[in-house]
Design a protein around this motif. Structure first.
Motif, mmCIF file in Angstrom:
data_model
loop_
_atom_site.group_PDB
_atom_site.id
_atom_site.type_symbol
_atom_site.label_atom_id
_atom_site.label_comp_id
_atom_site.label_asym_id
_atom_site.label_seq_id
_atom_site.Cartn_x
_atom_site.Cartn_y
_atom_site.Cartn_z
ATOM 1 N N ARG A 1 -0.299 0.641 -31.409
ATOM 2 C CA ARG A 1 1.094 0.347 -31.048
ATOM 3 C C ARG A 1 2.034 0.906 -32.115
ATOM 4 N NH1 ARG A 1 3.030 -5.162 -29.728
ATOM 5 N NH2 ARG A 1 3.667 -4.353 -27.712
ATOM 6 N N PRO B 1 -1.369 -8.130 -21.428
ATOM 7 C CA PRO B 1 -0.876 -6.749 -21.326
ATOM 8 C C PRO B 1 -0.383 -6.429 -19.918
ATOM 9 C CG PRO B 1 -2.886 -6.797 -22.620
ATOM 10 C CD PRO B 1 -2.724 -8.171 -22.026
ATOM 11 N N LEU C 1 -5.136 -3.500 -26.929
ATOM 12 C CA LEU C 1 -3.902 -2.797 -27.268
ATOM 13 C C LEU C 1 -4.198 -1.444 -27.916
ATOM 14 C CD1 LEU C 1 -1.812 -5.776 -28.708
ATOM 15 C CD2 LEU C 1 -1.568 -4.687 -26.462
ATOM 16 N N PRO D 1 2.165 -1.750 -22.500
ATOM 17 C CA PRO D 1 0.870 -1.189 -22.111
ATOM 18 C C PRO D 1 1.067 -0.319 -20.869
ATOM 19 C CG PRO D 1 0.658 -3.513 -22.623
ATOM 20 C CD PRO D 1 2.121 -3.226 -22.576
ATOM 21 N N LEU E 1 5.518 -7.458 -24.725
ATOM 22 C CA LEU E 1 4.296 -8.235 -24.903
ATOM 23 C C LEU E 1 4.625 -9.614 -25.475
ATOM 24 C CD1 LEU E 1 1.052 -7.692 -24.818
ATOM 25 C CD2 LEU E 1 1.304 -7.849 -27.300
ATOM 26 N N HIS F 1 -6.564 -11.023 -23.176
ATOM 27 C CA HIS F 1 -6.549 -9.581 -23.465
ATOM 28 C C HIS F 1 -6.399 -8.728 -22.202
ATOM 29 C CE1 HIS F 1 -10.835 -10.167 -22.509
ATOM 30 N NE2 HIS F 1 -10.892 -8.883 -22.239
#
Length: 288
Positions: free
Chosen positions: A46, A227, A43, A131, A79, A223
């Motif tokens: 954010r 996203p 990420l 993302p 997310l 991971h």
């Protein structure tokens, strides 16, 4: 009444992340150390608008720590909507873990943040940026890619079922989708299923559905696949209201038999333990 945090640049550094407070948002910068959860590293950074937050909590953590957490409004973050409660506690991007000796400071920020919150309940649209595309990941039976406009599935000759090979590589424009289902790769039968506006074969097992990529040990890690799912979901939601999705019906005997066959293949390949194989097979047989 003015709040101290209205001054730009106030920061609170914890394990794996730093929170920077602004008058209308919290900018979260995640560390890239080897001990930092891979999702945080993916990420990177954010910005969470305060309009996307409905609460702030401070609670004791493990091994001499305290945890400051923002509680996002339902539907405000693609997310978290895609994750649907499946993230492990340590991978929750809204948690900031701090040494217990900083509890007083954390309490101050929790109170300041709470005083700035004005919204609650489900959000009408996503308020946290997703993302950015392009994104991709490798599943057990396909490579998935998303360029912002369409999702592509390219089947793997070592993992894809004959049904998927027969259907051929797939391309799904966002305009044809109404949503998706992300099942964490950290549980059995993890997958990413795209839900089409036309309904499609919702009851088809993941390994037989050309609109689904199956995960597995080392495939579709959180991971990468989460996203990805969040970006696709945000693109779908940005197109406005979608029709109701039909509820999947129970599997018929042929579907269950095919699922057991695939389970056996995963077991032989070492991707499923003996206990997982026996347990899941018993569950499937119980549905007959």
């Amino acid at each position: 009444m003015p709040h101290t945090m209205s001054r730009m640049g106030d920061v609170l550094a914890g394990f794996h992340a730093v929170w920077e407070f602004e008058s209308d948002s919290v900018l979260i910068r995640y560390e890239r150390g080897i001990r930092t959860p891979k999702l945080f590293q993916a990420l990177g950074e954010r910005r969470i608008p305060l309009s996307a937050v409905e609460g702030v909590t401070l609670a004791p953590g493990k091994r001499g720590t305290v945890v400051l957490r923002l509680r996002p409004r339902p539907g405000a973050d693609p997310l978290m909507e895609a994750a649907d409660g499946q993230l492990k506690e340590g991978s929750d991007p809204y948690r900031l873990v701090l040494p217990a000796q900083r509890e007083t400071l954390a309490e101050y920020y929790a109170e300041e943040l709470t005083g700035l919150l004005t919204a609650a309940g489900p959000a009408e649209r996503h308020l946290v940026a997703p993302p950015e595309a392009p994104l991709h990941f490798k599943g057990y039976d396909a490579k998935a890619s998303f360029d912002g406009r369409s999702v592509q599935f390219r089947w793997s000759w070592t993992g894809a079922s004959s049904a998927k090979w027969k259907a051929g590589d797939q391309s799904f424009p966002v305009t044809e989708l109404s949503g998706l289902e992300w099942r964490s790769p950290e549980v059995f039968e993890g997958h990413l299923r795209l839900i089409r506006r036309t309904g499609g074969a919702a009851a088809v097992p993941p390994d037989q559905d050309p609109a689904t990529v199956v995960f597995g040990l080392g495939y579709g890690p959180v991971h990468e696949s989460l996203p990805f799912a969040a970006a696709v979901l945000a693109a779908v939601r940005a197109r406005g209201p979608v029709p109701a999705v039909p509820v999947p019906s129970r599997r018929d005997p042929a579907d269950i038999a095919e699922r057991i066959r695939h389970l056996g293949e995963l077991h032989q390949a070492g991707l499923v333990t003996d206990e997982e194989f026996s347990s899941k097979k018993a569950e499937l047989l119980a549905e007959l």
